[in-house]
Write a protein that holds these residues in place. Structure first.
Motif, short mmCIF file in Angstrom:
data_model
loop_
_atom_site.label_atom_id
_atom_site.label_comp_id
_atom_site.label_asym_id
_atom_site.label_seq_id
_atom_site.Cartn_x
_atom_site.Cartn_y
_atom_site.Cartn_z
N TRP A 185 0.83 -1.61 -0.02
CA TRP A 185 -0.08 0.05 0.49
C TRP A 185 1.02 1.61 -0.06
O TRP A 185 2.08 1.08 0.35
CB TRP A 185 -0.99 0.48 1.18
CG TRP A 185 -2.47 0.75 1.12
CD1 TRP A 185 -1.88 2.10 1.48
CD2 TRP A 185 -3.52 0.67 0.18
NE1 TRP A 185 -3.49 2.30 1.40
CE2 TRP A 185 -4.14 1.98 0.86
CE3 TRP A 185 -4.28 -0.42 0.14
CZ2 TRP A 185 -5.51 1.99 0.16
CZ3 TRP A 185 -5.19 -0.77 -0.59
CH2 TRP A 185 -5.89 0.73 0.09
N GLU A 186 0.28 1.92 -0.87
CA GLU A 186 1.15 3.33 -0.82
C GLU A 186 1.08 4.23 0.26
O GLU A 186 -0.08 4.06 0.68
CB GLU A 186 0.76 4.17 -2.21
CG GLU A 186 2.02 5.42 -2.10
CD GLU A 186 1.45 6.13 -4.01
OE1 GLU A 186 1.96 7.36 -4.16
OE2 GLU A 186 0.65 5.29 -4.28
N SER A 187 2.08 5.17 0.70
CA SER A 187 2.25 6.01 1.81
C SER A 187 2.41 7.41 1.11
O SER A 187 3.39 7.47 0.53
CB SER A 187 3.29 5.38 2.90
OG SER A 187 3.20 6.30 4.45
N PRO A 188 1.39 8.58 1.83
CA PRO A 188 1.87 9.77 1.19
C PRO A 188 3.55 10.15 1.93
O PRO A 188 3.93 10.87 1.74
CB PRO A 188 0.66 10.35 2.07
CG PRO A 188 0.71 9.80 3.50
CD PRO A 188 0.31 8.14 3.19
N ALA A 189 3.65 9.44 2.71
CA ALA A 189 5.35 9.39 3.76
C ALA A 189 6.03 8.41 2.86
O ALA A 189 6.97 7.89 4.04
CB ALA A 189 5.00 9.21 5.03
N ASP A 190 6.09 8.27 1.78
CA ASP A 190 6.70 6.83 1.53
C ASP A 190 8.57 6.77 1.33
O ASP A 190 9.28 6.13 1.77
CB ASP A 190 6.40 6.60 -0.50
CG ASP A 190 5.62 5.03 -0.05
OD1 ASP A 190 5.92 4.76 0.91
OD2 ASP A 190 4.79 5.01 -1.72
#
Length: 221
Positions: A185-190
């Motif tokens: 899952w992609e995170s905004p803080a990747d």
């Protein structure tokens, strides 16, 4: 005349007796010579009349006989494409399996740093640990990143405390750790390497670029 006749008769009688004895001996010799052939004939007759239910001969196979087993279908893994939300994905991740030491350290960091945060915030914390392990600036594995001196406040003397293993917060932390580790899952803080709580303003924050603010945490690169 009489004497001659008797003598002649005696000779004739002796001749008959001798002939009879010689014939008997000859017949006996012939019988003994014929005995092996007779035994062979009896043996062949016994072999030909052997019981049909006699045990068959055992045949040995020189090479191994390997029977291929049907392929077992692999258990499908949780996939981001199958989930409509991070919450749904977290619910689909199997957390019953034993975790490796590295995943355990990652889950513990999520649990102690962000168990009160929304799932996006917990995932962002996990990403920070993973990004540090992949960076040349920090240690190379999750456990060393988490226990690095003066980095995470919940670590005491280089030791990570034990979470409440029976809590739902720990179950979610384990699921988040697996999702982050497998990049499901992609995170905004990747790509974040640092974070702090919103109620503090550390001096290093001014030198960093903010990536995201999620609830009570700000993430930086």
């Amino acid at each position: 005349m009489t004497f001659i006749s008797k003598r002649t008769g005696a000779l004739a009688l002796a001749t008959v007796i001798f002939a009879a004895s010689f014939g008997t001996a000859l017949n006996g010799a012939v019988a003994q010579d014929a005995e092996p052939a007779a035994l062979e004939a009896v043996q062949e007759e016994q072999n030909s009349t052997q019981a049909p239910d006699a045990a068959p001969q055992v045949r040995f196979v020189m090479n191994e006989v390997v029977q291929e087993l049907p392929e077992q279908p692999e258990e499908p893994e949780a996939s981001a494409s199958d989930a409509a939300s991070l919450r749904e994905l977290v619910g689909s991740v199997d957390t019953s399996d034993q975790m490796s030491r590295e995943l355990m350290c990652l889950a513990q960091a999520v649990y102690f740093e962000s168990r009160g945060e929304p799932l996006d915030g917990q995932l962002a914390v996990a990403r920070v640990v993973i990004n540090r392990a992949e960076s040349n600036t920090f240690p190379d594995d999750y456990c060393s990143v988490v226990t690095q001196r003066a980095q995470f406040s919940f670590v005491r003397g280089g030791r990570i405390p034990e979470p409440n293993h029976g809590s739902s917060a720990w179950t979610r932390a384990k699921a988040i750790a697996r999702i982050a580790h497998r990049e499901l899952w992609e995170s905004p803080a990747d790509d974040a390497l640092y974070f702090h709580a919103t109620h503090v303003r550390p001096r290093w924050a001014g030198r960093m670029t903010a990536r995201a603010t999620i609830n009570r945490h700000v993430f930086y690169r």
